[in-house]
Design an enzyme around this catalytic site. Structure first.
Site, PDB file in Angstrom:
ATOM      1  N   LYS A  14      -1.183  26.880  27.468  1.00 32.99           N
ATOM      2  CA  LYS A  14      -0.002  26.309  26.795  1.00 32.99           C
ATOM      3  C   LYS A  14      -0.438  25.939  25.381  1.00 32.99           C
ATOM      4  CE  LYS A  14       2.206  23.090  25.570  1.00 32.99           C
ATOM      5  NZ  LYS A  14       2.629  22.885  24.164  1.00 32.99           N
ATOM      6  N   GLU A  69     -11.208  17.314  25.523  1.00 37.50           N
ATOM      7  CA  GLU A  69     -11.714  17.256  24.147  1.00 37.50           C
ATOM      8  C   GLU A  69     -10.695  16.531  23.294  1.00 37.50           C
ATOM      9  OE1 GLU A  69     -14.652  20.946  24.148  1.00 37.50           O
ATOM     10  OE2 GLU A  69     -13.667  20.254  22.322  1.00 37.50           O
ATOM     11  N   CYS A 108     -10.666  17.875  14.322  1.00 33.56           N
ATOM     12  CA  CYS A 108     -11.164  16.769  15.148  1.00 33.56           C
ATOM     13  C   CYS A 108     -12.526  16.295  14.676  1.00 33.56           C
ATOM     14  CB  CYS A 108     -11.213  17.203  16.601  1.00 33.56           C
ATOM     15  SG  CYS A 108     -12.087  18.747  16.830  1.00 33.56           S
ATOM     16  N   GLU A 146      -8.184   7.656  13.909  1.00 30.72           N
ATOM     17  CA  GLU A 146      -8.182   9.041  13.446  1.00 30.72           C
ATOM     18  C   GLU A 146      -6.906   9.294  12.646  1.00 30.72           C
ATOM     19  OE1 GLU A 146      -7.594  12.245  16.313  1.00 30.72           O
ATOM     20  OE2 GLU A 146      -9.266  13.280  15.367  1.00 30.72           O
TER      21      GLU A 146
HETATM   22  P1  NAD Z   1      -1.282  16.310  21.032  1.00 26.48           P
HETATM   23  O1  NAD Z   1      -2.071  15.575  22.034  1.00 26.48           O
HETATM   24  O2  NAD Z   1      -0.010  15.734  20.570  1.00 26.48           O
HETATM   25  O3  NAD Z   1      -0.915  17.774  21.546  1.00 26.48           O
HETATM   26  C1  NAD Z   1      -1.894  18.652  22.037  1.00 26.48           C
HETATM   27  C2  NAD Z   1      -1.238  19.583  23.031  1.00 26.48           C
HETATM   28  O4  NAD Z   1      -0.760  18.819  24.130  1.00 26.48           O
HETATM   29  C3  NAD Z   1      -0.048  20.351  22.495  1.00 26.48           C
HETATM   30  O5  NAD Z   1      -0.049  21.655  23.046  1.00 26.48           O
HETATM   31  C4  NAD Z   1       1.136  19.567  23.063  1.00 26.48           C
HETATM   32  O6  NAD Z   1       2.305  20.342  23.223  1.00 26.48           O
HETATM   33  C5  NAD Z   1       0.589  19.147  24.404  1.00 26.48           C
HETATM   34  N1  NAD Z   1       1.236  17.973  24.981  1.00 26.48           N
HETATM   35  C6  NAD Z   1       1.902  16.965  24.361  1.00 26.48           C
HETATM   36  N2  NAD Z   1       2.369  16.071  25.269  1.00 26.48           N
HETATM   37  C7  NAD Z   1       1.979  16.511  26.483  1.00 26.48           C
HETATM   38  C8  NAD Z   1       2.128  16.022  27.820  1.00 26.48           C
HETATM   39  N3  NAD Z   1       2.786  14.897  28.066  1.00 26.48           N
HETATM   40  N4  NAD Z   1       1.570  16.703  28.821  1.00 26.48           N
HETATM   41  C9  NAD Z   1       0.872  17.836  28.591  1.00 26.48           C
HETATM   42  N5  NAD Z   1       0.719  18.363  27.351  1.00 26.48           N
HETATM   43  C10 NAD Z   1       1.257  17.711  26.317  1.00 26.48           C
HETATM   44  O7  NAD Z   1      -2.281  16.551  19.837  1.00 26.48           O
HETATM   45  P2  NAD Z   1      -1.948  17.224  18.446  1.00 26.48           P
HETATM   46  O8  NAD Z   1      -1.258  16.211  17.599  1.00 26.48           O
HETATM   47  O9  NAD Z   1      -1.316  18.541  18.633  1.00 26.48           O
HETATM   48  O10 NAD Z   1      -3.430  17.488  17.926  1.00 26.48           O
HETATM   49  C11 NAD Z   1      -4.110  16.544  17.242  1.00 26.48           C
HETATM   50  C12 NAD Z   1      -5.104  15.828  18.130  1.00 26.48           C
HETATM   51  O11 NAD Z   1      -5.952  16.752  18.791  1.00 26.48           O
HETATM   52  C13 NAD Z   1      -6.026  14.947  17.337  1.00 26.48           C
HETATM   53  O12 NAD Z   1      -6.223  13.716  17.988  1.00 26.48           O
HETATM   54  C14 NAD Z   1      -7.306  15.748  17.288  1.00 26.48           C
HETATM   55  O13 NAD Z   1      -8.461  15.015  17.063  1.00 26.48           O
HETATM   56  C15 NAD Z   1      -7.303  16.378  18.613  1.00 26.48           C
HETATM   57  N6  NAD Z   1      -8.183  17.549  18.599  1.00 26.48           N
HETATM   58  C16 NAD Z   1      -9.370  17.488  19.279  1.00 26.48           C
HETATM   59  C17 NAD Z   1     -10.253  18.552  19.242  1.00 26.48           C
HETATM   60  C18 NAD Z   1     -11.573  18.538  19.957  1.00 26.48           C
HETATM   61  O14 NAD Z   1     -12.127  19.597  20.155  1.00 26.48           O
HETATM   62  N7  NAD Z   1     -12.113  17.405  20.345  1.00 26.48           N
HETATM   63  C19 NAD Z   1      -9.912  19.673  18.518  1.00 26.48           C
HETATM   64  C20 NAD Z   1      -8.705  19.704  17.838  1.00 26.48           C
HETATM   65  C21 NAD Z   1      -7.846  18.625  17.906  1.00 26.48           C
END
Ligand code: NAD
Length: 496
Positions: free
Chosen positions: A183, A258, A292, A392
Site C-alpha cells: 500500500k 521504520e 527520515c 521531527e
Molecule cells: P504516515 O504515517 O502519515 O503515512 C505512511 C503510510 O501509512 C502512508 O501510506 C499512509 O497512507 C499510511 N497510513 C496512514 N494512516 C494509516 C492507518 N491508520 N493505517 C494504516 N496505514 C496508514 O507518514 P507520512 O507522513 O506519509 O511520512 C512521513 C513519516 O514517515 C515521517 O515521520 C518519516 O520520518 C517517516 N519515514 C520513516 C522512514 C524510515 O525508514 N524510518 C522513511 C521515510 C519516512
C-alpha cells in the site's frame, strides 16, 4: 527568472491505467469506483489518477496473493533470485523513467536511484537462505531447521522515497517465497505502480506482488486488519506506526517498523569542514528535508560556531530552489498540510527564542506560487529542550545546538536527548574519539566523516533502522531476506 525545463514527464499512461491499482497482475479500478488525484507538488497539476482502494480491494489482493503463494513458495530459490535479478535489470533499463516519475510525484530534483543495486543484492540472497543441522542425542536421529516464508505479507510505505521503499519492502519478502501486498502513500503511488508493472514484465507471476492504492485510514488500515496477512512492514510516522502495531497485535502477527528521526550531525573542533559542510547542507535540504534520516540537528563546538553558522547560511542562500523540471537543488514540500506543519515549526522556533539566521518563509513568485516551496531555514542558539530540537519537522529546517569545546559527554547527551534514534554522523579526524562517540550514540546507523551508508562508494547492504521510537527491525542488511522467513525444526528418526 524563467528557467527552461530540462526534464519532462514520461508518457506513463502507456503503462499505468487511469484510476486503477494493480491486483493479480491486472489493472483494476477500486470496487467503489472512487479515485484519487495524484498532483505535482511543484505546481498542483494532475499527474494521474489512481484507485481509491478500501477493505474490499485489500481482500481481493489477499485472495490473489493466496492463490499465487503455493507456486511461488515452491519455485526454486535460484529461480526466484533470477526473476528478481531480471526485475533489477529492467529498473536499470527504465532508470530515467523511474527517477523522473518519482521526482514528479514527490517534487524533489531528478537524481540517481539505488534501486537496481539494492535489488541485485537482494536477488543474490534468494538462494542463500540456509537452515541448520542440530546435534542429536542418538546417531539414528537427524535434526534440521528449515527457513520457510510466512505466506501473504503486507507493506505500507510513505510518500518521500517511494521507489526505493517499494523495493526494500517487497523484494526481500518475495526472495524468501512470500507473496506481497503493497500500500503506497496516497500522495505518491505512481512509482510503486510502475515498479510493480516492471516486476510483471520481468516474469514475476501475477499475484506475487500486488499494489493496492488508497488512503491510510481506508486501504492502509484494512491491510494489517485482514486475517489473511501473516507479517507486516510499516514505514512512516510514529503515530501511524503505533496504529498499525495495534492492528498487528489484534491479529497476532509480527511487524517491522521504520519510523521517524531527529538525526544529529556532531561536529568536533578538528572536523574537516570542507567535507562536512556540503554534506550537512545536503543532508537537510535533500528532498526538502523530507527524509527520515535528515541531519536536522547540528551540534557545533564553540570554537567553530561562528564560522560554521555563517558558512551554512551562505550555502543555503546559494541553493537553487525550483520544480523537478528545472536544474534545482531543492524542490517543494509534498502538500499544503506539510507546508503548514513546517511553517508552524518555524514559528515555534522563533517563539521559543531560537535565532532565525536564514530563511523561515514560504517562497513567492511565478515559479513558486502554485507549489509548496519553503526556504531552507537555519536556526542558531537552539536549546536541546526546544520543540525544533525534539520533534521531527520533515522539512528543510536545521537547528544549530552549540556545546563547549572538549565537552564530549555533553555532545553525546545532546545527541541522544530525543525520543528518536535512527541515524547520526560524527565529524572528526580523531579516529579514537570517533569510535568512542559512535559506540555511545543511540542510533541504528552511525556514520563517521560521511553521511548514511556512504552512497555509491559506501557500505554494501548496511542494515537500516531505528533505536528507541525510530522503530525496530532493519531494512537491507545481511539478514534481511531471512527476516521474512520463519524457522521450522525438523526431526527425523532414521531408525525405522
Ligand atoms: P504516515 O504515517 O502519515 O503515512 C505512511 C503510510 O501509512 C502512508 O501510506 C499512509 O497512507 C499510511 N497510513 C496512514 N494512516 C494509516 C492507518 N491508520 N493505517 C494504516 N496505514 C496508514 O507518514 P507520512 O507522513 O506519509 O511520512 C512521513 C513519516 O514517515 C515521517 O515521520 C518519516 O520520518 C517517516 N519515514 C520513516 C522512514 C524510515 O525508514 N524510518 C522513511 C521515510 C519516512
Amino acid at each position: 527568472m524563467a528557467v527552461t525545463a530540462v526534464y519532462e514527464l514520461p508518457d506513463i499512461h502507456k503503462v499505468l491505467r487511469d484510476g486503477c491499482h494493480l491486483i493479480d497482475g491486472a489493472w483494476a479500478p477500486a470496487r467503489s469506483g472512487a479515485t484519487i488525484d495524484v498532483l505535482d507538488p511543484s505546481n498542483g497539476t494532475l499527474l494521474a489518477r489512481v484507485a481509491r482502494g478500501d477493505a474490499p480491494d485489500v481482500a481481493d489482493a489477499v485472495t490473489a496473493a493466496q492463490a499465487a503463494l503455493p507456486a511461488w513458495r515452491d519455485t526454486s530459490p535460484a529461480e526466484r533470485g533470477e526473476l528478481l535479478y531480471r526485475w533489477a535489470e529492467l529498473t536499470l533499463e527504465y532508470d530515467e523513467v523511474i527517477n523522473v516519475l518519482q521526482a514528479a510525484e514527490v517534487g524533489h530534483p531528478v537524481g540517481p536511484s539505488p534501486i537496481a543495486a539494492r535489488l541485485k543484492y537482494l536477488a543474490g540472497k534468494a538462494d542463500k537462505v540456509l537452515g541448520r543441522t542440530l546435534p542429536t542425542r542418538s546417531p539414528d536421529l537427524l535434526g534440521l531447521t528449515l527457513r520457510e516464508p510466512y505466506g501473504v505479507v503486507g507493506a505500507i510505505i510513505p510518500w518521500n522515497v517511494p521507489g526505493p521503499f517499494t523495493v526494500f519492502n517487497t523484494a526481500p519478502a518475495m526472495a524468501a517465497g512470500n507473496t506481497v501486498i503493497l500500500k503506497p502513500a496516497e500522495d505518491a503511488p505512481l512509482t510503486a505502480l510502475f515498479l510493480a508493472w516492471l516486476a510483471l514484465e520481468a516474469g514475476i507471476p501475477p499475484g506475487v506482488l500486488n499494489v493496492v492504492t488508497g488512503y491510510g485510514a481506508e486501504a492502509g488500515a484494512a491491510l494489517p486488519a485482514h486475517p489473511g496477512v501473516r507479517k507486516m512492514a510499516f514505514t512512516g510516522s510514529p503515530a501511524t506506526g503505533a496504529a498499525v502495531m495495534a492492528a498487528c497485535a489484534r491479529n497476532l502477527i509480527p511487524l517491522q517498523l521504520e519510523l521517524g528521526g531527529k538525526s544529529p550531525q556532531i561536529l568536533f573542533p578538528d572536523a574537516d569542514l570542507n567535507r562536512a559542510l556540503p554534506a550537512i547542507v545536503a543532508s537537510i535540504t535533500a528532498n526538502a528535508g523530507q527524509v527520515c534520516a535528515a541531519g536536522s540537528r547540528l551540534l557545533v563546538p564553540d570554537s567553530l560556531h561562528e564560522t560554521v553558522v555563517a558558512e551554512i547560511a551562505r550555502r543555503f542562500a546559494a541553493l537553487r530552489i525550483g520544480a523537478w523540471t528545472t536544474p534545482a537543488d531543492m524542490g517543494p514540500l509534498i502538500n499544503a498540510v506539510q507546508e503548514r506543519r513546517v511553517l508552524d515549526y518555524i514559528a515555534a522556533g522563533s517563539a521559543e527564542g531560537a535565532d532565525l539566521v536564514h530563511g523561515g518563509h514560504k517562497l513567492e513568485g511565478d515559479a513558486y506560487d502554485r507549489g509548496f516551496f519553503v526556504e531552507p531555514t537555519l536556526f542558531d542558539g537552539v536549546r536541546p529542550g526546544m520543540r525544533i530540537a525534539q520533534e521531527e519537522i520533515f522539512g528543510p529546517v536545521l537547528s544549530v545546538l552549540p556545546y563547549r569545546d572538549g565537552d564530549e559527554d555533553s555532545a553525546i547527551d545532546i545527541a541522544n536527548g530525543t525520543r528518536y534514534g535512527l541515524t547520526a554522523t560524527v565529524w572528526t579526524r580523531d579516529l579514537g574519539r570517533a569510535v568512542r562517540v559512535a559506540r555511545r550514540i543511540e542510533a541504528g546507523q552511525v556514520a563517521i566523516n560521511v553521511v548514511g551508508d556512504g552512497g555509491p562508494r559506501g557500505a554494501i547492504g548496511a542494515p537500516f533502522g531505528g533505536y528507541k521510537d525510530s522503530g525496530f527491525g532493519r531494512s537491507m542488511g545481511p539478514d534481511f531476506v531471512e527476516d521474512w522467513t520463519q524457522e521450522k525444526a525438523l526431526i527425523i528418526d532414521a531408525a525405522v
